[in-house]
Motif scaffolding. Structure first.
Motif, PDB file in Angstrom:
ATOM      1  N   ILE A 196       0.861  -1.185   0.000  1.00 53.71           N
ATOM      2  CA  ILE A 196       0.000   0.000   0.000  1.00 53.71           C
ATOM      3  C   ILE A 196       0.896   1.232   0.000  1.00 53.71           C
ATOM      4  N   MET A 197       0.729   2.089  -0.989  1.00 54.09           N
ATOM      5  CA  MET A 197       1.629   3.229  -1.193  1.00 54.09           C
ATOM      6  C   MET A 197       1.478   4.343  -0.153  1.00 54.09           C
ATOM      7  N   ASP A 198       0.261   4.646   0.231  1.00 53.72           N
ATOM      8  CA  ASP A 198      -0.006   5.765   1.139  1.00 53.72           C
ATOM      9  C   ASP A 198       0.087   5.306   2.594  1.00 53.72           C
ATOM     10  N   ASP A 199       0.855   6.032   3.413  1.00 58.12           N
ATOM     11  CA  ASP A 199       1.060   5.654   4.813  1.00 58.12           C
ATOM     12  C   ASP A 199      -0.245   5.551   5.592  1.00 58.12           C
ATOM     13  N   ARG A 200      -1.109   6.517   5.446  1.00 61.60           N
ATOM     14  CA  ARG A 200      -2.370   6.541   6.190  1.00 61.60           C
ATOM     15  C   ARG A 200      -3.252   5.350   5.802  1.00 61.60           C
ATOM     16  N   ARG A 201      -3.367   5.116   4.512  1.00 63.57           N
ATOM     17  CA  ARG A 201      -4.166   3.998   4.022  1.00 63.57           C
ATOM     18  C   ARG A 201      -3.543   2.666   4.465  1.00 63.57           C
ATOM     19  N   ARG A 202      -2.216   2.573   4.449  1.00 65.87           N
ATOM     20  CA  ARG A 202      -1.514   1.361   4.865  1.00 65.87           C
ATOM     21  C   ARG A 202      -1.794   1.054   6.340  1.00 65.87           C
ATOM     22  N   ARG A 203      -1.780   2.081   7.194  1.00 71.09           N
ATOM     23  CA  ARG A 203      -2.080   1.885   8.615  1.00 71.09           C
ATOM     24  C   ARG A 203      -3.519   1.388   8.807  1.00 71.09           C
ATOM     25  N   LYS A 204      -4.455   1.922   8.027  1.00 69.89           N
ATOM     26  CA  LYS A 204      -5.850   1.500   8.129  1.00 69.89           C
ATOM     27  C   LYS A 204      -6.017   0.043   7.696  1.00 69.89           C
ATOM     28  N   LEU A 215     -13.633 -14.115   4.968  1.00 63.97           N
ATOM     29  CA  LEU A 215     -12.868 -13.861   3.748  1.00 63.97           C
ATOM     30  C   LEU A 215     -13.620 -12.912   2.822  1.00 63.97           C
ATOM     31  N   LYS A 216     -14.918 -13.114   2.676  1.00 63.90           N
ATOM     32  CA  LYS A 216     -15.734 -12.218   1.841  1.00 63.90           C
ATOM     33  C   LYS A 216     -15.701 -10.790   2.383  1.00 63.90           C
ATOM     34  N   LYS A 217     -15.808 -10.666   3.708  1.00 68.84           N
ATOM     35  CA  LYS A 217     -15.777  -9.339   4.328  1.00 68.84           C
ATOM     36  C   LYS A 217     -14.423  -8.663   4.089  1.00 68.84           C
ATOM     37  N   ILE A 218     -13.346  -9.411   4.261  1.00 68.94           N
ATOM     38  CA  ILE A 218     -11.999  -8.864   4.046  1.00 68.94           C
ATOM     39  C   ILE A 218     -11.827  -8.409   2.605  1.00 68.94           C
ATOM     40  N   LYS A 219     -12.225  -9.243   1.657  1.00 69.21           N
ATOM     41  CA  LYS A 219     -12.089  -8.884   0.241  1.00 69.21           C
ATOM     42  C   LYS A 219     -12.890  -7.638  -0.090  1.00 69.21           C
ATOM     43  N   SER A 220     -14.114  -7.584   0.409  1.00 66.84           N
ATOM     44  CA  SER A 220     -14.978  -6.434   0.138  1.00 66.84           C
ATOM     45  C   SER A 220     -14.389  -5.147   0.704  1.00 66.84           C
ATOM     46  N   LYS A 221     -13.932  -5.218   1.940  1.00 61.26           N
ATOM     47  CA  LYS A 221     -13.369  -4.027   2.599  1.00 61.26           C
ATOM     48  C   LYS A 221     -12.061  -3.596   1.936  1.00 61.26           C
ATOM     49  N   LEU A 222     -11.200  -4.560   1.584  1.00 57.18           N
ATOM     50  CA  LEU A 222      -9.930  -4.213   0.956  1.00 57.18           C
ATOM     51  C   LEU A 222     -10.135  -3.596  -0.424  1.00 57.18           C
ATOM     52  N   LYS A 223     -11.170  -4.029  -1.141  1.00 56.16           N
ATOM     53  CA  LYS A 223     -11.481  -3.420  -2.443  1.00 56.16           C
ATOM     54  C   LYS A 223     -11.781  -1.934  -2.280  1.00 56.16           C
ATOM     55  N   LYS A 224     -12.418  -1.588  -1.179  1.00 57.76           N
ATOM     56  CA  LYS A 224     -12.758  -0.192  -0.908  1.00 57.76           C
ATOM     57  C   LYS A 224     -11.558   0.602  -0.404  1.00 57.76           C
ATOM     58  N   MET A 225     -10.665  -0.060   0.323  1.00 56.75           N
ATOM     59  CA  MET A 225      -9.544   0.629   0.959  1.00 56.75           C
ATOM     60  C   MET A 225      -8.343   0.812   0.022  1.00 56.75           C
ATOM     61  N   ALA A 226      -8.103  -0.156  -0.836  1.00 61.37           N
ATOM     62  CA  ALA A 226      -6.915  -0.105  -1.696  1.00 61.37           C
ATOM     63  C   ALA A 226      -7.145   0.822  -2.882  1.00 61.37           C
ATOM     64  N   ASN A 227      -6.082   1.427  -3.331  1.00 60.26           N
ATOM     65  CA  ASN A 227      -6.119   2.316  -4.485  1.00 60.26           C
ATOM     66  C   ASN A 227      -5.578   1.543  -5.692  1.00 60.26           C
ATOM     67  N   VAL A 228      -6.485   1.054  -6.525  1.00 60.50           N
ATOM     68  CA  VAL A 228      -6.064   0.260  -7.679  1.00 60.50           C
ATOM     69  C   VAL A 228      -6.408   0.914  -9.012  1.00 60.50           C
ATOM     70  N   ASP A 229      -6.958   2.108  -8.967  1.00 58.21           N
ATOM     71  CA  ASP A 229      -7.353   2.806 -10.194  1.00 58.21           C
ATOM     72  C   ASP A 229      -6.666   4.156 -10.339  1.00 58.21           C
ATOM     73  N   ASP A 274      -1.861   0.398  -5.432  1.00 57.27           N
ATOM     74  CA  ASP A 274      -1.667  -0.578  -4.366  1.00 57.27           C
ATOM     75  C   ASP A 274      -1.866  -1.993  -4.905  1.00 57.27           C
ATOM     76  N   SER A 275      -1.374  -2.966  -4.149  1.00 52.48           N
ATOM     77  CA  SER A 275      -1.651  -4.360  -4.494  1.00 52.48           C
ATOM     78  C   SER A 275      -1.915  -5.141  -3.218  1.00 52.48           C
ATOM     79  N   VAL A 276      -2.814  -6.110  -3.341  1.00 52.60           N
ATOM     80  CA  VAL A 276      -3.161  -6.999  -2.243  1.00 52.60           C
ATOM     81  C   VAL A 276      -3.220  -8.409  -2.811  1.00 52.60           C
ATOM     82  N   HIS A 277      -2.635  -9.348  -2.083  1.00 50.44           N
ATOM     83  CA  HIS A 277      -2.655 -10.751  -2.498  1.00 50.44           C
ATOM     84  C   HIS A 277      -3.171 -11.592  -1.344  1.00 50.44           C
ATOM     85  N   ILE A 278      -4.050 -12.546  -1.662  1.00 50.44           N
ATOM     86  CA  ILE A 278      -4.566 -13.480  -0.672  1.00 50.44           C
ATOM     87  C   ILE A 278      -4.328 -14.883  -1.210  1.00 50.44           C
ATOM     88  N   TYR A 279      -3.565 -15.670  -0.438  1.00 56.46           N
ATOM     89  CA  TYR A 279      -3.201 -17.022  -0.855  1.00 56.46           C
ATOM     90  C   TYR A 279      -3.796 -18.049   0.107  1.00 56.46           C
TER      91      TYR A 279
END
Length: 94
Positions: free
Chosen positions: A9-17, A43-57, A64-69
């Motif tokens: 996550i590129m932004d410090d504030r967003r990364r802390r959140k 898992l569904k809740k995490i994915k949904s929330k991370l889609k809103k929190m991460a900056n991918v556009d 930002d990038s997020v990976h779930i394995y």
């Protein structure tokens, strides 16, 4: 099922959140790496929330990038750890 969640996550504030949010569900094993035993609804809740929190556009290249394995039990038993940090034995094994 057990999952490894990692992010860049590129932004410090967003990364802390993001980190604070993930600490509700998983154990932090490195700065941007979490491991947790998650239910399907969690898992569904995490994915949904991370889609809103991460900056991918972003138009400025600061994306930002997020990976779930998913990690199966047989693979988990072969995980190898070296050095300090939270021991993976703290992650629940079912």
């Amino acid at each position: 099922m057990r999952y490894i969640i990692c992010y860049d996550i590129m932004d410090d504030r967003r990364r802390r959140k993001v980190a604070a949010f993930l600490e509700e569900f998983a154990i932090r094993v490195q700065e941007s790496v979490f491991v947790g035993e998650l239910t399907v609804p969690e898992l569904k809740k995490i994915k949904s929330k991370l889609k809103k929190m991460a900056n991918v556009d972003s138009d400025n290249g600061m994306v930002d990038s997020v990976h779930i394995y998913p990690i199966c039990n047989s693979c988990w038993k072969r995980v190898w750890q070296l050095g300090s940090g939270i021991g993976l034995e703290k992650v629940i094994v079912i």
